[in-house]
Motif scaffolding. Structure first.
Motif, PDB file in Angstrom:
ATOM      1  N   TYR A 177     -70.476  24.701  25.842  1.00 53.33           N
ATOM      2  CA  TYR A 177     -70.253  25.314  27.158  1.00 53.33           C
ATOM      3  C   TYR A 177     -70.760  26.763  27.212  1.00 53.33           C
ATOM      4  O   TYR A 177     -71.342  27.191  28.211  1.00 53.33           O
ATOM      5  N   GLY A 178     -70.567  27.491  26.122  1.00 58.13           N
ATOM      6  CA  GLY A 178     -71.043  28.871  26.082  1.00 58.13           C
ATOM      7  C   GLY A 178     -72.554  28.956  26.265  1.00 58.13           C
ATOM      8  O   GLY A 178     -73.079  29.868  26.903  1.00 58.13           O
ATOM      9  N   LYS A 179     -73.259  27.963  25.712  1.00 65.92           N
ATOM     10  CA  LYS A 179     -74.727  27.925  25.864  1.00 65.92           C
ATOM     11  C   LYS A 179     -75.098  27.584  27.307  1.00 65.92           C
ATOM     12  O   LYS A 179     -76.096  28.087  27.846  1.00 65.92           O
ATOM     13  N   GLN A 180     -74.304  26.731  27.934  1.00 65.93           N
ATOM     14  CA  GLN A 180     -74.571  26.405  29.334  1.00 65.93           C
ATOM     15  C   GLN A 180     -74.413  27.647  30.209  1.00 65.93           C
ATOM     16  O   GLN A 180     -75.190  27.888  31.127  1.00 65.93           O
ATOM     17  N   ARG A 181     -73.391  28.467  29.886  1.00 63.82           N
ATOM     18  CA  ARG A 181     -73.204  29.694  30.674  1.00 63.82           C
ATOM     19  C   ARG A 181     -74.379  30.654  30.451  1.00 63.82           C
ATOM     20  O   ARG A 181     -74.801  31.361  31.364  1.00 63.82           O
ATOM     21  N   LEU A 182     -74.910  30.673  29.222  1.00 64.93           N
ATOM     22  CA  LEU A 182     -76.095  31.497  28.959  1.00 64.93           C
ATOM     23  C   LEU A 182     -77.296  30.990  29.754  1.00 64.93           C
ATOM     24  O   LEU A 182     -78.100  31.769  30.257  1.00 64.93           O
ATOM     25  N   LEU A 183     -77.386  29.663  29.864  1.00 67.70           N
ATOM     26  CA  LEU A 183     -78.496  29.096  30.634  1.00 67.70           C
ATOM     27  C   LEU A 183     -78.385  29.504  32.109  1.00 67.70           C
ATOM     28  O   LEU A 183     -79.396  29.766  32.764  1.00 67.70           O
ATOM     29  N   GLU A 184     -77.163  29.575  32.620  1.00 65.14           N
ATOM     30  CA  GLU A 184     -76.992  30.030  34.008  1.00 65.14           C
ATOM     31  C   GLU A 184     -77.541  31.450  34.168  1.00 65.14           C
ATOM     32  O   GLU A 184     -78.151  31.783  35.182  1.00 65.14           O
ATOM     33  N   ILE A 185     -77.302  32.272  33.153  1.00 63.32           N
ATOM     34  CA  ILE A 185     -77.831  33.640  33.217  1.00 63.32           C
ATOM     35  C   ILE A 185     -79.361  33.594  33.138  1.00 63.32           C
ATOM     36  O   ILE A 185     -80.053  34.328  33.849  1.00 63.32           O
ATOM     37  N   ALA A 186     -79.895  32.695  32.290  1.00 62.27           N
ATOM     38  CA  ALA A 186     -81.359  32.554  32.199  1.00 62.27           C
ATOM     39  C   ALA A 186     -81.941  32.180  33.567  1.00 62.27           C
ATOM     40  O   ALA A 186     -82.986  32.705  33.976  1.00 62.27           O
ATOM     41  N   LEU A 187     -81.269  31.274  34.278  1.00 61.86           N
ATOM     42  CA  LEU A 187     -81.776  30.854  35.598  1.00 61.86           C
ATOM     43  C   LEU A 187     -81.748  32.028  36.574  1.00 61.86           C
ATOM     44  O   LEU A 187     -82.668  32.209  37.373  1.00 61.86           O
ATOM     45  N   ALA A 188     -80.678  32.834  36.504  1.00 59.89           N
ATOM     46  CA  ALA A 188     -80.620  34.018  37.371  1.00 59.89           C
ATOM     47  C   ALA A 188     -81.739  34.992  37.002  1.00 59.89           C
ATOM     48  O   ALA A 188     -82.391  35.569  37.878  1.00 59.89           O
ATOM     49  N   LEU A 189     -82.003  35.142  35.686  1.00 55.01           N
ATOM     50  CA  LEU A 189     -83.046  36.077  35.238  1.00 55.01           C
ATOM     51  C   LEU A 189     -84.443  35.600  35.621  1.00 55.01           C
ATOM     52  O   LEU A 189     -85.361  36.408  35.757  1.00 55.01           O
ATOM     53  N   ALA A 190     -84.602  34.289  35.775  1.00 50.11           N
ATOM     54  CA  ALA A 190     -85.919  33.744  36.157  1.00 50.11           C
ATOM     55  C   ALA A 190     -86.377  34.304  37.499  1.00 50.11           C
ATOM     56  O   ALA A 190     -87.571  34.339  37.790  1.00 50.11           O
ATOM     57  N   ALA A 191     -85.435  34.758  38.310  1.00 55.77           N
ATOM     58  CA  ALA A 191     -85.800  35.363  39.606  1.00 55.77           C
ATOM     59  C   ALA A 191     -86.292  36.800  39.427  1.00 55.77           C
ATOM     60  O   ALA A 191     -86.652  37.454  40.397  1.00 55.77           O
ATOM     61  N   ARG A 192     -86.317  37.290  38.190  1.00 58.17           N
ATOM     62  CA  ARG A 192     -86.693  38.678  37.864  1.00 58.17           C
ATOM     63  C   ARG A 192     -85.882  39.696  38.661  1.00 58.17           C
ATOM     64  O   ARG A 192     -86.428  40.542  39.386  1.00 58.17           O
ATOM     65  N   PRO A 193     -84.556  39.614  38.550  1.00 60.50           N
ATOM     66  CA  PRO A 193     -83.713  40.531  39.320  1.00 60.50           C
ATOM     67  C   PRO A 193     -83.713  41.939  38.744  1.00 60.50           C
ATOM     68  O   PRO A 193     -83.989  42.138  37.561  1.00 60.50           O
ATOM     69  N   ARG A 194     -83.378  42.899  39.602  1.00 61.19           N
ATOM     70  CA  ARG A 194     -83.118  44.267  39.145  1.00 61.19           C
ATOM     71  C   ARG A 194     -81.621  44.464  38.966  1.00 61.19           C
ATOM     72  O   ARG A 194     -81.170  45.348  38.247  1.00 61.19           O
ATOM     73  N   ILE A 195     -80.855  43.633  39.709  1.00 57.29           N
ATOM     74  CA  ILE A 195     -79.394  43.730  39.659  1.00 57.29           C
ATOM     75  C   ILE A 195     -78.838  42.337  39.414  1.00 57.29           C
ATOM     76  O   ILE A 195     -79.256  41.367  40.075  1.00 57.29           O
ATOM     77  N   LEU A 196     -77.912  42.229  38.467  1.00 58.17           N
ATOM     78  CA  LEU A 196     -77.348  40.931  38.105  1.00 58.17           C
ATOM     79  C   LEU A 196     -75.830  41.008  38.249  1.00 58.17           C
ATOM     80  O   LEU A 196     -75.185  41.854  37.626  1.00 58.17           O
ATOM     81  N   LEU A 197     -75.279  40.135  39.084  1.00 56.78           N
ATOM     82  CA  LEU A 197     -73.834  40.100  39.297  1.00 56.78           C
ATOM     83  C   LEU A 197     -73.301  38.841  38.628  1.00 56.78           C
ATOM     84  O   LEU A 197     -73.710  37.726  38.974  1.00 56.78           O
ATOM     85  N   LEU A 198     -72.403  39.011  37.659  1.00 59.72           N
ATOM     86  CA  LEU A 198     -71.912  37.871  36.874  1.00 59.72           C
ATOM     87  C   LEU A 198     -70.432  37.664  37.177  1.00 59.72           C
ATOM     88  O   LEU A 198     -69.600  38.527  36.870  1.00 59.72           O
ATOM     89  N   ASP A 199     -70.113  36.535  37.776  1.00 54.77           N
ATOM     90  CA  ASP A 199     -68.719  36.251  38.137  1.00 54.77           C
ATOM     91  C   ASP A 199     -68.074  35.451  37.007  1.00 54.77           C
ATOM     92  O   ASP A 199     -68.305  34.258  36.878  1.00 54.77           O
TER      93      ASP A 199
END
Ligand SMILES: Nc1ncnc2c1ncn2[C@@H]1O[C@H](COP(=O)(O)OP(=O)(O)OP(=O)(O)O)[C@@H](O)[C@H]1O
Length: 257
Positions: free
Chosen positions: A149-171
């Motif tokens: 599950y921890g790896k799945q949560r990391l993958l969610e962050i990877a998907l958010a990073l794929a958008a090349r954000p400047r700001i990342l909000l993690l709930d």
């Protein structure tokens, strides 16, 4: 200039004032925690920042630009990304293809992803690099459902990073993640590139005090206080809010940092 800044931000649901008069700022490169008891309004505040909710009062600026009236999708295109408390992954897809899809989405090829897909070695290279950054490269070709599950949560962050954000909000990025995996997850978050500003909601005070460089405390929809972990750990009002909960020991501990 702050990456993100709110002034007097608030929202009412009928007669209920869920968020009130919030002045929150996120510096470039921030690793900032948003903490507060259950129901304090943390997720609602994130929903205001991302444009899911329209505020009843106040304003939001991103890199100096007023985005209060900007729709959520435009905010995302301008560099604001978020993850959710709950898992939003496709269980049968591999991490590699999940990230490639997210990259195509960013490039505006979401609907026709299957067409350039085979030729798009650049997207695959970028996806591999992103997965390596999040320590997921060894798992790139497994079905997502087989990942811890921890790896799945990391993958969610990877998907958010794929958008090349400047700001990342993690709930609550570590929600539901076993303790031995959550520290690694936050290690990765702490190591994200310095040009990405991160605001995260987290209930585990040990993680908050270890990884946040600044902490904002939200209580009953209002910012009670904001400061460094040492300042927040010393603040008797914060301890008062958490009195009677297991968190108080972690906060006490932080006061001696
Ligand atoms: N769409 C909505 N309509 C009415 N009330 C809402 C809505 N969204 C949130 N609320 C209320 O606003 C308050 C704050 O909720 P929110 O989920 O933001 O708290 P939170 O700090 O994120 O809590 P938790 O730590 O438990 O996730 C709660 O009382 C909730 O019921």
């Amino acid at each position: 200039m702050n990456a993100l800044e709110t002034q007097g931000l608030g929202i009412r649901f009928g007669a209920f004032q869920a968020v009130a008069d919030v002045n929150l700022s996120l510096e470039p490169g921030a690793r900032q925690a948003l903490i507060g008891p259950n129901g304090a309004g943390k997720t609602t505040l994130i929903n205001l920042l991302t444009g899911i909710y329209k505020p009843s009062s106040g304003s939001i600026r991103m890199n100096g630009q007023d985005i209060t009236a900007m729709p959520a999708d435009r905010r995302a295109r301008q560099g604001l990304a978020r993850t959710f408390q709950i898992n939003t992954l496709f269980p049968s897809l591999t991490p590699l293809l999940s990230v490639v899809l997210a990259i195509h989405e960013r490039e505006g090829q979401g609907a026709t992803w299957w067409r350039p897909y085979r030729r798009s070695t650049a997207a695959f290279d970028e996806a591999h690099a992103l997965l390596a950054r999040l320590r997921l490269d060894a798992l790139a070709n497994l079905p997502v459902a087989e990942l811890a599950y921890g790896k799945q949560r990391l993958l969610e962050i990877a998907l958010a990073l794929a958008a090349r954000p400047r700001i990342l909000l993690l709930d609550e990025p570590a929600a539901g993640v076993p303790e031995d995996e959550s520290a690694e997850l936050f290690d990765v978050i702490a190591d994200l590139p310095q040009d990405i500003s991160v605001l995260f909601i987290e209930h585990d005070m040990n993680l908050v005090f270890k990884f946040a460089r600044r902490i904002s405390v939200l209580v009953a929809g209002r910012i009670l206080t904001e400061g460094t972990p040492a300042e927040i750990g010393r603040d008797p009002r914060v301890r008062e809010v958490y009195l009677g909960t297991a968190h108080v020991n972690a906060i006490h501990g932080a006061a001696h940092v």
